[in-house]
Design a protein around this motif. Sequence first.
Motif: not given
Length: 182
Positions: A90, A70, A101-102, A95, A99, A51, A72
């Motif tokens: 991304y 963002y 992904l977070t 994002r 969601p 993030e 990772r």
Amino acid sequence: MTASIDHRWGWSAASPLGWPALCDWLRDPGSLTERLRRHCRDFRVEVLASEALLSLTPQQKALLDCEQAYCREVLLYCDETPWVYASSLYSPATRAAMPQLTGLGRRALGELLFDAPDLQRSTFEFAELTNDERIRLCHRAGLDPSPGPLWGRRSVLATGRARVLVTELFLPAVPAYQEPVA
Ligand SMILES: C=C(O[C@@H]1C=C(C(=O)O)C=C[C@H]1O)C(=O)O
């Protein structure tokens, strides 16, 4: 090492000539997570950073159609040895569209993306790491600097309105590096 570092590399459609074992890894369009799992008893993901909102290089902006993304960063381990460093970029829009992904944590990104029935993958680009990047990458992965060449690949994985630029750098433990170059 962050994903923005790769703009210094010569990304191209050319994979290493005369090295079929490495090309087989680099060009495999399937889930790398699944392939790694087939090679080891214990597979795990170590999250190096998640993030971070990064400014993008011109190439990354064009690939993701956004100014910032963002990031990772992970190491993928097979039986307690890191085999792959991966950074995934991304956009804020992605994002919002995905969601999950977070909150991935140590769940492999591939397990999320390759579940999508509409997943599409762009053509791969490849790059041989520069000496500096090779040394920095091995240091980041807690490895002694590899004497031999290291290669990476990148592609965009898209599902619905989500798009992720996945850059994967193959570390010395990948068996293909022990295969002779033809
Ligand atoms: C996209 C995939 O996910 C893998 C796992 C990643 C992660 O957990 O961050 C990142 C890139 C890939 O090496 C895949 O399995 O192909």
